[in-house]
Design a protein around this motif. Structure first.
Motif, PDB file in Angstrom:
ATOM      1  N   GLU A   4       0.858  -1.085  -0.008  1.00  0.00           N
ATOM      2  CA  GLU A   4       0.027  -0.101   0.042  1.00  0.00           C
ATOM      3  C   GLU A   4       0.808   1.081   0.063  1.00  0.00           C
ATOM      4  OE1 GLU A   4      -2.111  -0.732   3.631  1.00  0.00           O
ATOM      5  OE2 GLU A   4      -3.850  -1.634   2.618  1.00  0.00           O
ATOM      6  N   ILE A   5       0.756   2.356  -0.896  1.00  0.00           N
ATOM      7  CA  ILE A   5       1.558   3.506  -1.076  1.00  0.00           C
ATOM      8  C   ILE A   5       0.294   4.498  -1.033  1.00  0.00           C
ATOM      9  CG2 ILE A   5       2.926   4.700  -2.621  1.00  0.00           C
ATOM     10  CD1 ILE A   5       3.454   2.294  -4.080  1.00  0.00           C
ATOM     11  N   GLY A   6       1.016   5.415  -0.059  1.00  0.00           N
ATOM     12  CA  GLY A   6       0.076   6.730   0.355  1.00  0.00           C
ATOM     13  C   GLY A   6       0.299   7.643  -0.593  1.00  0.00           C
ATOM     14  N   ARG A   7      -0.501   8.861  -0.723  1.00  0.00           N
ATOM     15  CA  ARG A   7      -0.434   9.839  -1.804  1.00  0.00           C
ATOM     16  C   ARG A   7       0.778  10.683  -1.416  1.00  0.00           C
ATOM     17  NH1 ARG A   7      -5.959  12.092  -2.802  1.00  0.00           N
ATOM     18  NH2 ARG A   7      -7.431  10.778  -1.815  1.00  0.00           N
ATOM     19  N   LYS A   8       1.246  11.185  -2.734  1.00  0.00           N
ATOM     20  CA  LYS A   8       2.273  12.361  -2.498  1.00  0.00           C
ATOM     21  C   LYS A   8       1.590  13.598  -2.991  1.00  0.00           C
ATOM     22  CE  LYS A   8       5.393   9.738  -4.632  1.00  0.00           C
ATOM     23  NZ  LYS A   8       6.814   9.408  -5.180  1.00  0.00           N
ATOM     24  N   ILE A   9       1.408  14.585  -2.175  1.00  0.00           N
ATOM     25  CA  ILE A   9       1.074  15.917  -2.744  1.00  0.00           C
ATOM     26  C   ILE A   9       2.377  16.906  -3.020  1.00  0.00           C
ATOM     27  CG2 ILE A   9      -0.306  18.000  -1.989  1.00  0.00           C
ATOM     28  CD1 ILE A   9      -1.749  15.072  -2.007  1.00  0.00           C
ATOM     29  N   TYR A  10       2.270  17.132  -4.323  1.00  0.00           N
ATOM     30  CA  TYR A  10       3.331  18.101  -4.984  1.00  0.00           C
ATOM     31  C   TYR A  10       2.732  19.412  -4.824  1.00  0.00           C
ATOM     32  CZ  TYR A  10       6.441  14.196  -6.173  1.00  0.00           C
ATOM     33  OH  TYR A  10       7.457  13.226  -6.160  1.00  0.00           O
ATOM     34  N   TYR A  11       3.366  20.626  -4.375  1.00  0.00           N
ATOM     35  CA  TYR A  11       2.655  21.863  -4.372  1.00  0.00           C
ATOM     36  C   TYR A  11       3.929  22.958  -4.620  1.00  0.00           C
ATOM     37  CZ  TYR A  11       5.287  22.157   0.070  1.00  0.00           C
ATOM     38  OH  TYR A  11       6.111  22.082   1.383  1.00  0.00           O
TER      39      TYR A  11
ATOM     40  N   VAL B 164      -1.669  23.033  -4.898  1.00  0.00           N
ATOM     41  CA  VAL B 164      -1.484  21.759  -5.023  1.00  0.00           C
ATOM     42  C   VAL B 164      -1.164  21.571  -6.632  1.00  0.00           C
ATOM     43  CG1 VAL B 164      -2.250  19.298  -5.174  1.00  0.00           C
ATOM     44  CG2 VAL B 164      -2.575  20.920  -3.245  1.00  0.00           C
ATOM     45  N   LEU B 165      -0.079  21.034  -7.141  1.00  0.00           N
ATOM     46  CA  LEU B 165       0.255  20.842  -8.488  1.00  0.00           C
ATOM     47  C   LEU B 165      -0.081  19.368  -8.873  1.00  0.00           C
ATOM     48  CD1 LEU B 165       3.778  22.305  -8.360  1.00  0.00           C
ATOM     49  CD2 LEU B 165       1.666  23.258  -9.247  1.00  0.00           C
ATOM     50  N   VAL B 166       0.032  18.497  -7.911  1.00  0.00           N
ATOM     51  CA  VAL B 166      -0.140  16.846  -8.334  1.00  0.00           C
ATOM     52  C   VAL B 166      -0.413  16.366  -6.909  1.00  0.00           C
ATOM     53  CG1 VAL B 166       0.883  14.806  -9.032  1.00  0.00           C
ATOM     54  CG2 VAL B 166       1.353  16.895 -10.488  1.00  0.00           C
ATOM     55  N   ASP B 167      -1.771  15.633  -7.356  1.00  0.00           N
ATOM     56  CA  ASP B 167      -1.940  14.447  -6.250  1.00  0.00           C
ATOM     57  C   ASP B 167      -1.696  13.129  -7.046  1.00  0.00           C
ATOM     58  OD1 ASP B 167      -3.232  12.527  -4.397  1.00  0.00           O
ATOM     59  OD2 ASP B 167      -4.862  14.085  -3.923  1.00  0.00           O
ATOM     60  N   THR B 168      -0.774  12.379  -6.440  1.00  0.00           N
ATOM     61  CA  THR B 168      -0.521  11.158  -7.003  1.00  0.00           C
ATOM     62  C   THR B 168      -1.495  10.026  -6.781  1.00  0.00           C
ATOM     63  OG1 THR B 168       0.882  10.393  -5.188  1.00  0.00           O
ATOM     64  CG2 THR B 168       1.907  11.557  -7.040  1.00  0.00           C
ATOM     65  N   GLY B 169      -2.366  10.338  -5.643  1.00  0.00           N
ATOM     66  CA  GLY B 169      -3.526   9.326  -5.291  1.00  0.00           C
ATOM     67  C   GLY B 169      -2.686   8.269  -4.569  1.00  0.00           C
ATOM     68  N   GLU B 170      -3.677   7.244  -3.660  1.00  0.00           N
ATOM     69  CA  GLU B 170      -3.093   6.077  -3.118  1.00  0.00           C
ATOM     70  C   GLU B 170      -3.106   4.861  -4.075  1.00  0.00           C
ATOM     71  OE1 GLU B 170      -4.777   7.023   1.225  1.00  0.00           O
ATOM     72  OE2 GLU B 170      -6.220   6.188  -0.169  1.00  0.00           O
TER      73      GLU B 170
ATOM     74  N   GLY C  83       7.637  21.517  -3.582  1.00  0.00           N
ATOM     75  CA  GLY C  83       7.381  20.774  -2.394  1.00  0.00           C
ATOM     76  C   GLY C  83       6.764  19.707  -2.595  1.00  0.00           C
ATOM     77  N   VAL C  84       6.864  18.771  -1.414  1.00  0.00           N
ATOM     78  CA  VAL C  84       5.964  17.475  -1.407  1.00  0.00           C
ATOM     79  C   VAL C  84       5.871  16.917  -0.187  1.00  0.00           C
ATOM     80  CG1 VAL C  84       8.067  15.885  -1.718  1.00  0.00           C
ATOM     81  CG2 VAL C  84       5.960  15.284  -2.504  1.00  0.00           C
ATOM     82  N   ILE C  85       4.625  16.745  -0.020  1.00  0.00           N
ATOM     83  CA  ILE C  85       4.245  15.840   1.413  1.00  0.00           C
ATOM     84  C   ILE C  85       3.780  14.578   0.997  1.00  0.00           C
ATOM     85  CG2 ILE C  85       2.330  15.925   2.887  1.00  0.00           C
ATOM     86  CD1 ILE C  85       2.223  19.033   2.629  1.00  0.00           C
ATOM     87  N   LYS C  86       4.304  13.713   1.788  1.00  0.00           N
ATOM     88  CA  LYS C  86       4.176  12.258   1.683  1.00  0.00           C
ATOM     89  C   LYS C  86       3.381  11.848   2.721  1.00  0.00           C
ATOM     90  CE  LYS C  86       8.442  11.284  -0.578  1.00  0.00           C
ATOM     91  NZ  LYS C  86       9.720  10.340  -0.570  1.00  0.00           N
ATOM     92  N   LEU C  87       2.120  11.169   2.292  1.00  0.00           N
ATOM     93  CA  LEU C  87       1.092  10.869   3.365  1.00  0.00           C
ATOM     94  C   LEU C  87       1.238   9.260   3.359  1.00  0.00           C
ATOM     95  CD1 LEU C  87      -1.973  12.806   2.330  1.00  0.00           C
ATOM     96  CD2 LEU C  87      -0.159  13.488   4.016  1.00  0.00           C
ATOM     97  N   THR C  88       0.839   8.726   4.500  1.00  0.00           N
ATOM     98  CA  THR C  88       0.631   7.178   4.658  1.00  0.00           C
ATOM     99  C   THR C  88      -0.682   6.783   3.883  1.00  0.00           C
ATOM    100  OG1 THR C  88      -0.433   7.314   6.903  1.00  0.00           O
ATOM    101  CG2 THR C  88       1.880   7.044   6.890  1.00  0.00           C
TER     102      THR C  88
END
Length: 128
Positions: free
Chosen positions: A2-9, A16-22, A51-56
């Motif tokens: 399972e891979i969490g989202r990455k939010i690029y901003y 937000v530029l890209v939400d990679t989704g789960e 920047g990027v935020i990595k979520l679980t």
């Protein structure tokens, strides 16, 4: 897996530029470089401005399902979500109000409540 989202901003605005989704199942985590090569909205930018935020996996699932928008708070570098105002009059224009994720607000409230209960019990033990 399972891979969490990455939010690029965008670092200058928090937009937000890209939400990679789960993703789950037979998936592989991508690198920063792979994402920049794969997403047009990233490869058009200078990497230092992003920047990027990595979520679980499933982190903020409720917020993503209920929010009308989200962005990154540039001071805290954390996500903020906007929700519909349930008190707004029909037809009234509504400005989104961004706030800390509801699950984080709930957790903070729960911690404060437990601390207050512990303090009250301690006072009762002293006979106050």
């Amino acid at each position: 897996m399972e891979i969490g989202r990455k939010i690029y901003y965008e670092k200058s605005t928090g937009n937000v530029l890209v939400d990679t989704g789960e993703r789950s199942g037979s998936v592989v985590e991508t690198t920063w470089e792979q994402d920049f090569a794969s997403y047009k909205s990233l490869n058009e930018r200078v990497p230092e401005t992003v920047g990027v935020i990595k979520l679980t996996y499933r982190q903020y699932a409720y917020e993503f399902s209920e929010a009308i928008g989200y962005r990154v708070n540039l001071e805290t570098e954390e996500l903020e979500f906007a929700y519909l105002d349930q008190n707004a009059e029909p037809g009234e224009p509504v400005e989104p109000v961004y706030q800390q994720p509801l699950t984080d607000q709930f957790s903070a409230l729960k911690e404060r409540t437990e601390a207050n209960e512990a303090a009250i019990l301690a006072l009762l033990d002293f006979g106050l």
